[in-house]
Design a protein around this motif. Structure first.
Motif, short mmCIF file in Angstrom:
data_model
loop_
_atom_site.label_atom_id
_atom_site.label_comp_id
_atom_site.label_asym_id
_atom_site.label_seq_id
_atom_site.Cartn_x
_atom_site.Cartn_y
_atom_site.Cartn_z
N PHE A 52 0.84 -1.20 0.00
CA PHE A 52 0.00 0.00 0.00
C PHE A 52 0.87 1.23 0.00
O PHE A 52 2.00 1.23 0.49
N GLY A 54 0.38 5.52 0.74
CA GLY A 54 -0.51 6.62 1.13
C GLY A 54 -0.07 7.87 0.40
O GLY A 54 -0.19 7.98 -0.81
N GLY A 55 0.50 8.81 1.15
CA GLY A 55 1.00 10.04 0.53
C GLY A 55 2.41 9.86 -0.04
O GLY A 55 2.96 10.79 -0.63
N GLY A 56 3.00 8.69 0.16
CA GLY A 56 4.37 8.45 -0.33
C GLY A 56 5.39 9.29 0.43
O GLY A 56 6.45 9.62 -0.11
N CYS A 57 5.10 9.61 1.69
CA CYS A 57 5.99 10.50 2.46
C CYS A 57 7.04 9.75 3.27
O CYS A 57 7.81 10.40 4.00
N SER A 58 7.07 8.44 3.21
CA SER A 58 8.16 7.74 3.90
C SER A 58 9.43 8.01 3.10
O SER A 58 9.44 7.90 1.88
N THR A 121 -1.15 10.31 4.69
CA THR A 121 -2.53 9.87 4.87
C THR A 121 -2.65 9.22 6.26
O THR A 121 -1.64 8.87 6.88
N GLY A 124 -1.18 5.67 6.17
CA GLY A 124 0.28 5.69 6.24
C GLY A 124 0.74 6.09 7.64
O GLY A 124 1.72 5.53 8.17
N SER A 127 0.25 3.07 9.93
CA SER A 127 1.17 1.98 9.63
C SER A 127 2.53 2.20 10.24
O SER A 127 3.21 1.26 10.63
N HIS A 131 4.81 10.16 15.08
CA HIS A 131 4.91 10.99 16.29
C HIS A 131 5.03 12.46 15.87
O HIS A 131 5.41 12.76 14.73
N TYR A 424 13.46 3.88 13.01
CA TYR A 424 12.07 4.16 12.63
C TYR A 424 11.90 3.84 11.15
O TYR A 424 12.55 4.46 10.31
#
Ligand SMILES: Cc1cc2nc3c(=O)[nH]c(=O)nc-3n(C[C@H](O)[C@H](O)[C@H](O)COP(=O)(O)OP(=O)(O)OC[C@H]3O[C@@H](n4cnc5c(N)ncnc54)[C@H](O)[C@@H]3O)c2cc1C
Length: 472
Positions: A52, A54-58, A121, A124, A127, A131, A424
């Motif tokens: 999956f 989400g916003g692809g922010c990882s 999102t 995301g 998941s 923090h 993280y």
């Protein structure tokens, strides 16, 4: 079996947020739980792996799958319900933090936990169990989730909360999207009175001074964040600037009706009233090298020494400082960037962080931006949080420095392991299985693998991150 005729989109190139990782894969964009279910069925019958997104922010490869499908949840994005009395919002998991805060602020609420960007999102965010700058006070986002519905790869929909399916609740939150799909999520928002925060800037000469300030003030602060000049060495090692921020109590903001308006929250569209925000990264580009960033960090520290007066700042401005400059990551082009964030117990944090800063300087690979936060432990299975501090460091990646940077990361891993620290997954690009085995207990990894077997017996959920850290 039904749904074997699902049309598979053409493969496209998808980048990690830091632009260092990529996958060329078909990207599905479901807008309903039914559609996600069909994709699961298709993957089961055709023996395909899916991840999956989400916003692809990882920053790294958490939402990439190079040998299968990417399921982009951003169109599954409706706000379903809002309760003005309780402050509970129910959303589909593709709703972003941006959508939520823009929807609730004029109603006198703010999300209890937000990341440094508003683009993730809720799926995301859960998941990875994100923090904020208030982690030491309110915990991770999971602490504010009342309930979610969860679609397993086998097609079952389960309702999870701290009292129902609690094992899944505490492992899907933090579970890197490897157990199933978040569908609808109910989260309690924080009541606020004013649209502004009282902010106090505090320059500090060392990491120890920064930590001492955090320890002395965390019980009476709503938010605390420190910026660290990673270039400073010798007696200036670890110097930086803290921003403490507090909610303005009822009755203390004469202009609260105006300040809480959405139009007065949004980040300005121009810098100094002149330069369009979208040009800013181009102006920053000449500084995107070791010497330039050394200067920028020095100038920031200097301005912190001069501008010490407390001020008021809108919630969005304080929380999403990084969104001020759209596409700021492009300053790393034609290369890319990674973030390396260490979480260290408070007893060992400062010594280990100093060691890390010195090591980076010795290797000639200094972080362009380093951020310091205080954390508290929680009960989520793959948690990154602990009773201590984190330091997030942004590093440029070029073809020339990549090998040396990865070697440096491995050296830093040793310092973190020795100090009893953690990492993280939302920020990770370099972690190896040998390190994961040392930072999580054997029981934790076994428990996660057994839950994966239970909810995803055909192991169709797989990200490039999961493969790199748990399967390789
Ligand atoms: C500038 C910047 C600042 C940041 N600051 C912070 C910060 O202060 N604190 C912090 O904690 N993090 C921070 N982050 C990291 C970010 O909050 C996390 O990476 C978050 O997970 C991103 O959410 P996303 O929707 O973009 O998910 P993605 O990055 O697309 O995916 C993250 C994970 O969620 C899974 N996923 C996505 N949707 C679903 C779903 N519906 N069901 C199941 N799994 C799903 C994916 O498979 C993946 O494993 C920051 C990131 C950036 C770029």
């Amino acid at each position: 079996m039904e749904n074997q005729n699902l049309t598979v989109p053409a493969a496209e190139k998808v980048l990690s947020w830091g632009m260092t990782h990529s996958a060329t894969s078909p990207v599905f964009t479901p807008s309903s739980a039914e559609e996600v279910k069909k994709i699961f069925q298709y993957a089961q019958t055709h023996n395909k792996k899916i991840v999956f997104r989400g916003g692809g922010c990882s920053y790294g490869d958490a939402s990439l799958q190079s040998d299968g499908f990417i399921v982009d949840m951003s169109l599954y994005n409706k706000i379903i319900d809002w309760n003005q009395i309780t402050g509970v919002i129910r959303v589909q998991s593709g709703v972003t933090i941006k959508q939520i805060w823009e929807f609730i602020i004029e109603k006198g609420f703010w999300p209890p936990v937000v990341s440094g960007t508003m683009m993730p999102t809720i799926g995301g965010a859960l998941s990875m169990n994100i923090h904020g700058k208030n982690n030491f006070k309110v915990g991770t986002i999971g602490e504010h989730v009342l309930e979610f519905t969860f679609l397993t790869p086998e097609g079952e929909i389960l309702t999870c909360s701290k009292n129902s399916n609690e094992e899944l609740f505490y492992s899907a939150i933090s579970g890197m999207g490897m157990l199933g799909c978040f569908l609808e999520v109910s989260i309690k928002m924080k009541k606020i009175y004013s649209g502004k925060l009282d902010v106090i800037p505090v320059p500090t000469k060392s990491l120890q001074e920064m930590a001492d300030y955090f320890e002395a003030n965390y019980q009476t602060s709503d938010y605390l964040v420190g910026w660290v000049d990673a270039f400073a060495g010798g007696s200036s090692l670890g110097r930086g600037l803290i921003h403490k921020a507090d909610y303005i109590p009822e009755g203390k903001d004469p202009d609260f009706k105006n300040n809480i308006k959405l139009e007065n929250q949004n980040l300005p569209t121009r810098f100094f009233g002149l330069i369009p925000k979208s040009w800013m990264w181009i102006l920053m580009f000449p500084f995107s090298n070791h010497l330039g960033m050394k200067l920028v960090n020095f100038a920031k520290y200097l301005s912190g020494l001069i501008l010490t007066k407390p001020y008021q700042q809108g919630h969005a401005e304080y929380a999403f400082l990084l969104d001020y400059v759209p596409n700021w990551k492009f300053i790393y082009k034609p290369g890319s960037m990674i973030q390396y964030q260490v979480f260290l117990p408070k007893e060992t944090a400062i010594d280990s962080m100093n060691e890390i800063l010195k090591l980076c300087q010795k290797r000639g690979l200094v972080s362009f931006l380093a951020v310091f936060k205080k954390h508290k432990p929680d009960n989520y299975l793959l948690t990154h949080s602990l009773d201590g501090y984190s330091m997030a460091m942004d590093f440029p990646v070029t073809r020339r420095n990549k090998k040396a940077l990865w070697d440096l990361a491995y050296e830093m891993d040793e310092i973190v392991i020795k100090a009893g620290g953690r990492f993280y997954f939302a920020k990770d690009s370099t972690l190896r299985p040998i390190v994961a085995e040392k930072i999580f207990s054997k029981e934790t990894i076994e428990k996660f693998k057994s839950l994966k077997k239970k909810y995803d017996p055909k192991q169709i959920l797989e990200s490039d991150l999961y493969k790199r850290v748990f399967l390789s």
